[in-house]
Design an enzyme around this catalytic site. Structure first.
Site, mmCIF file in Angstrom:
data_model
loop_
_atom_site.group_PDB
_atom_site.id
_atom_site.type_symbol
_atom_site.label_atom_id
_atom_site.label_comp_id
_atom_site.label_asym_id
_atom_site.label_seq_id
_atom_site.Cartn_x
_atom_site.Cartn_y
_atom_site.Cartn_z
ATOM 1 N N SER A 151 2.266 -10.795 1.917
ATOM 2 C CA SER A 151 1.852 -11.708 0.835
ATOM 3 C C SER A 151 3.068 -11.848 -0.071
ATOM 4 C CB SER A 151 0.663 -11.133 0.059
ATOM 5 O OG SER A 151 -0.445 -10.996 0.898
ATOM 6 N N LYS B 23 -2.098 -18.011 -0.810
ATOM 7 C CA LYS B 23 -2.532 -16.604 -0.797
ATOM 8 C C LYS B 23 -2.515 -16.024 -2.220
ATOM 9 C CE LYS B 23 -3.282 -12.319 0.385
ATOM 10 N NZ LYS B 23 -4.587 -11.824 0.820
ATOM 11 N N LYS C 275 0.985 -7.620 -7.896
ATOM 12 C CA LYS C 275 2.104 -8.449 -7.438
ATOM 13 C C LYS C 275 1.635 -9.859 -7.095
ATOM 14 C CE LYS C 275 2.429 -8.134 -3.213
ATOM 15 N NZ LYS C 275 1.866 -8.716 -2.013
HETATM 16 P P1 NDP Z 1 1.226 -0.695 2.629
HETATM 17 O O1 NDP Z 1 1.765 -0.249 1.337
HETATM 18 O O2 NDP Z 1 0.082 0.031 3.247
HETATM 19 O O3 NDP Z 1 2.390 -0.741 3.758
HETATM 20 C C1 NDP Z 1 3.630 -1.273 3.485
HETATM 21 C C2 NDP Z 1 4.505 -1.289 4.731
HETATM 22 O O4 NDP Z 1 5.811 -1.733 4.343
HETATM 23 C C3 NDP Z 1 4.698 0.078 5.368
HETATM 24 O O5 NDP Z 1 4.903 -0.095 6.747
HETATM 25 C C4 NDP Z 1 5.968 0.585 4.683
HETATM 26 O O6 NDP Z 1 6.695 1.522 5.442
HETATM 27 C C5 NDP Z 1 6.750 -0.697 4.634
HETATM 28 N N1 NDP Z 1 7.778 -0.670 3.589
HETATM 29 C C6 NDP Z 1 7.599 -0.533 2.256
HETATM 30 N N2 NDP Z 1 8.797 -0.590 1.607
HETATM 31 C C7 NDP Z 1 9.728 -0.760 2.582
HETATM 32 C C8 NDP Z 1 11.137 -0.891 2.563
HETATM 33 N N3 NDP Z 1 11.830 -0.865 1.421
HETATM 34 N N4 NDP Z 1 11.791 -1.028 3.741
HETATM 35 C C9 NDP Z 1 11.108 -1.059 4.905
HETATM 36 N N5 NDP Z 1 9.756 -0.951 4.985
HETATM 37 C C10 NDP Z 1 9.091 -0.807 3.831
HETATM 38 O O7 NDP Z 1 0.872 -2.231 2.445
HETATM 39 P P2 NDP Z 1 -0.253 -3.101 3.189
HETATM 40 O O8 NDP Z 1 -0.119 -2.941 4.655
HETATM 41 O O9 NDP Z 1 -1.558 -2.885 2.531
HETATM 42 O O10 NDP Z 1 0.227 -4.569 2.751
HETATM 43 C C11 NDP Z 1 1.287 -5.253 3.400
HETATM 44 C C12 NDP Z 1 1.245 -6.706 2.896
HETATM 45 O O11 NDP Z 1 -0.017 -7.284 3.269
HETATM 46 C C13 NDP Z 1 1.346 -6.829 1.364
HETATM 47 O O12 NDP Z 1 2.094 -7.957 1.017
HETATM 48 C C14 NDP Z 1 -0.114 -6.974 0.937
HETATM 49 O O13 NDP Z 1 -0.226 -7.658 -0.307
HETATM 50 C C15 NDP Z 1 -0.685 -7.758 2.101
HETATM 51 N N6 NDP Z 1 -2.128 -7.621 2.310
HETATM 52 C C16 NDP Z 1 -2.735 -6.386 2.333
HETATM 53 C C17 NDP Z 1 -4.116 -6.292 2.508
HETATM 54 C C18 NDP Z 1 -4.837 -4.974 2.551
HETATM 55 O O14 NDP Z 1 -6.091 -4.987 2.561
HETATM 56 N N7 NDP Z 1 -4.152 -3.827 2.585
HETATM 57 C C19 NDP Z 1 -4.953 -7.499 2.626
HETATM 58 C C20 NDP Z 1 -4.204 -8.723 2.679
HETATM 59 C C21 NDP Z 1 -2.852 -8.776 2.497
HETATM 60 P P3 NDP Z 1 6.409 3.112 5.316
HETATM 61 O O15 NDP Z 1 5.327 3.395 6.301
HETATM 62 O O16 NDP Z 1 7.707 3.721 5.659
HETATM 63 O O17 NDP Z 1 6.000 3.380 3.878
#
Ligand code: NDP
Length: 295
Positions: A95, A170, A239
């Site tokens: 997102s 979104k 965010k």
């Molecule tokens: P999480 O915080 O659970 O996961 C984030 C992911 O990004 C992890 O794989 C993390 O890796 C990785 N990451 C974070 N920082 C870095 C970095 N600096 N470099 C490389 N990798 C990084 O987030 P979500 O999965 O919940 O959300 C992901 C996206 O989807 C967001 O934009 C969110 O707004 C959107 N979203 C989420 C929903 C939900 O229900 N959760 C619903 C709809 C949209 P690591 O494992 O190493 O921490």
């Protein structure tokens, strides 16, 4: 066809799991143990770097917290651009924000690479069941090319406009979610203080015109029950509202309610911390009103 999926977070991992078996999947995650665990549970190959993950993949999917992480992973010897071949497409399910998406798309286009912003809605439950809504921004031909991949985890998949339009839509959707959560909590807090049980109030609201996903699902299942499961971080919703607030400002639309929601959820995140779930924002309404929304 090889597909690379980068970012196995709360929503990324269940989305990627639907690609196993349908495509030749390779995953990458910053914390390598999560990628190894994913592969052991669902299958798919694990790559040591983003560059190795995307090599020879016509479609690369990213799912990170914000557009900042997507942009940061493009560069460097181990980055995405070092591995993607001309003609491939980056599908960003983060997102993210529209301005960053347009910037990324321009850079990719100069290298002969396509870009579609494809954020999702439906939460972890929708990701697990493969029924997410996917809102896509990009040119029509590129969208059509990646559609079969999106169909692995999406049910309603819509091409909404040019690059950035998916991210804008979104952000607006999630700003509405935030407004519904907060305003429903405020109304219920007052009703509870006046002696109306929240289950009774919600039963009536859900048969009336004030109902929403918050009143029908989130507040009964997560607040009234006091379960507060952690599925979508409050910091991520904060965010999204901030992106929506910026977008409305850019479009010169007065946006008092969405600006206010951005500030309220910022305060809630400061109070409750980075790990809190988005629905836990209701705890701030309860604290301020000195009331608990529970039977
Ligand atoms: P999480 O915080 O659970 O996961 C984030 C992911 O990004 C992890 O794989 C993390 O890796 C990785 N990451 C974070 N920082 C870095 C970095 N600096 N470099 C490389 N990798 C990084 O987030 P979500 O999965 O919940 O959300 C992901 C996206 O989807 C967001 O934009 C969110 O707004 C959107 N979203 C989420 C929903 C939900 O229900 N959760 C619903 C709809 C949209 P690591 O494992 O190493 O921490």
């Amino acid at each position: 066809m090889k597909i690379a999926f980068l970012g196995l977070g709360a929503i990324g991992a269940p989305m990627a799991a639907h690609l196993v078996g349908r495509f030749d999947l390779t995953v990458w995650n910053r914390t390598a143990s999560k990628a190894a665990e994913f592969s052991a549970t669902h299958g798919g190959a694990v790559a040591a770097t983003p560059c190795l993950a995307v090599t020879d993949a016509p479609v690369v999917i990213t799912c990170f917290p914000t557009s900042r992480e997507v942009e940061a992973l493009l560069d460097g010897a181990e980055g995405v651009l070092a591995g993607m071949q001309s003609g491939a497409t980056l599908v960003d399910c983060t997102s993210g924000d529209p301005a960053s998406s347009r910037r990324i798309a321009t850079r990719l286009a100069e290298l002969g690479l396509g870009f579609v912003d494809a954020p999702v809605s439906g939460g972890v439950v929708g990701a697990l069941s493969g029924t997410l809504t996917v809102m896509c921004g990009g040119n029509e031909a590129t969208y059509v090319r990646v559609l079969p991949v999106l169909q692995a985890f999406g049910k309603k998949i819509v091409h909404v406009g040019p690059v950035g339009a998916g991210h804008a839509l979104k952000a607006v959707n999630n700003a509405l979610l935030a407004v519904h959560i907060w305003s429903t909590a405020e109304g219920l807090a007052a009703l509870v203080k006046a002696g109306v049980k929240p289950t009774v109030a919600l039963d009536v609201i859900n048969a009336s015109s004030g109902r929403s996903n918050s009143s029908e699902h989130l507040i009964p299942l997560r607040v009234v029950s006091r379960a507060f499961p952690r599925t979508f971080r409050l910091a991520l919703l904060e965010k999204d509202i901030a992106i929506a607030a910026d977008f409305l400002r850019e479009q010169r639309v007065p946006s008092l309610i969405i600006q206010q929601a951005a500030e309220l959820f910022r305060l809630a995140r400061l109070e409750l911390g980075e790990a809190a779930d988005h629905v836990e924002a209701v705890k701030i309404v309860e604290r301020w009103g000195d009331v608990v929304i529970s039977d």
